[in-house]
Write an enzyme that holds these catalytic residues in place. Sequence first.
Site, short mmCIF file in Angstrom:
data_model
loop_
_atom_site.label_atom_id
_atom_site.label_comp_id
_atom_site.label_asym_id
_atom_site.label_seq_id
_atom_site.Cartn_x
_atom_site.Cartn_y
_atom_site.Cartn_z
N THR A 62 0.83 -1.20 0.00
CA THR A 62 0.00 0.00 0.00
C THR A 62 0.87 1.25 0.00
O THR A 62 2.04 1.22 0.40
CB THR A 62 -0.94 0.03 1.22
OG1 THR A 62 -0.18 0.09 2.42
CG2 THR A 62 -1.83 -1.21 1.24
N GLY A 63 0.29 2.35 -0.47
CA GLY A 63 1.06 3.59 -0.54
C GLY A 63 2.30 3.42 -1.38
O GLY A 63 3.38 3.87 -0.99
N SER A 64 2.15 2.78 -2.54
CA SER A 64 3.34 2.35 -3.29
C SER A 64 3.60 3.17 -4.55
O SER A 64 4.27 2.70 -5.46
CB SER A 64 3.20 0.87 -3.65
OG SER A 64 1.91 0.54 -4.10
N THR A 65 3.11 4.41 -4.60
CA THR A 65 3.37 5.23 -5.78
C THR A 65 4.62 6.10 -5.63
O THR A 65 5.04 6.75 -6.58
CB THR A 65 2.16 6.13 -6.10
OG1 THR A 65 1.89 6.99 -4.98
CG2 THR A 65 0.93 5.29 -6.43
N ILE B 11 9.13 5.08 0.17
CA ILE B 11 9.42 3.75 0.69
C ILE B 11 8.56 2.70 0.01
O ILE B 11 9.03 1.62 -0.36
CB ILE B 11 9.22 3.71 2.22
CG1 ILE B 11 10.29 4.56 2.92
CG2 ILE B 11 9.26 2.29 2.74
CD1 ILE B 11 10.09 4.67 4.41
N TYR C 249 1.31 11.54 14.88
CA TYR C 249 2.00 10.57 14.04
C TYR C 249 2.62 9.45 14.89
O TYR C 249 2.45 8.26 14.60
CB TYR C 249 3.08 11.26 13.22
CG TYR C 249 3.94 10.32 12.40
CD1 TYR C 249 3.45 9.74 11.24
CD2 TYR C 249 5.25 10.03 12.79
CE1 TYR C 249 4.25 8.88 10.48
CE2 TYR C 249 6.04 9.18 12.04
CZ TYR C 249 5.54 8.62 10.89
OH TYR C 249 6.32 7.76 10.14
#
Length: 261
Positions: A13-16, A19, A151
């Site tokens: 996920t969040g792979s655009t 990291i 966070y």
Amino acid sequence: MDLKIAGKTALVTGSTAGIGLAIAAKLAAEGAEVIVTGRNQAKLDAAAQTVGQLGKVRAVLADPATAEGARALTEAVPQVDILVNNLGIYEARPFVEITDEEWREIFDVNVLSGIRLSRHYFPGMLERDWGRVIFISSESGLMTPGEMVHYGMTKTAQLAVARGMADATRGTQVTVNSVLPGPTRSEGIVEFIRSVVENKDASEAEREEEFFTKLRPLSLIRRLIEADEVAAMVAFLASPLAAVTNGAAIRAEGGILPTIA
């Protein structure tokens, strides 16, 4: 080294970017079929092209930070062997200025997204007796920074979720671990460091030095981590070679908290 993940299916996920993109690229290079996800079609297409140069890739436009987005993602990809819960956001905000809405938003993105996907994929891993769930947490989960309390809270929550899930893997070939990188070079890190240091007009190198001297004085490496360095650690945890690493919180700057292997 052959990490023996060729033919495995991995969802990051969040792979655009950052990291997440580095992890997706590393897993693809090792032979896994990688699903990249994101909310922006243009960025998603670019990420898929980058990863596709290294191996098999599939792109799914979805946002697991919402229940609807998570449902769309799991319907498009019903089963995976490796789940990397990397999606996350951060910002520097004085504690007293963080609103209820901002607390909820960062929890939805950083914590609930991974919970939703883990809740779907984890039972299948246990049934098949093989799988990897990896949470990309942060050193902030152990040493909460004063300028990012919300966070840090989400990263501590990820550790709790991962450790609790790991308890259900006893006697199986499924593992659940957390990776805790320190500050990592990414699209937003330059502006983030500028926002928290005193000398905002200094050069980028000088601002980075001030950041580690004054705000991250316990850093062991005294520099930004590169995304590829985190990706290498994640790829190992995704491998059958890491079979005895379970229930661990692995700090990118050194040290492994107790495992339950």
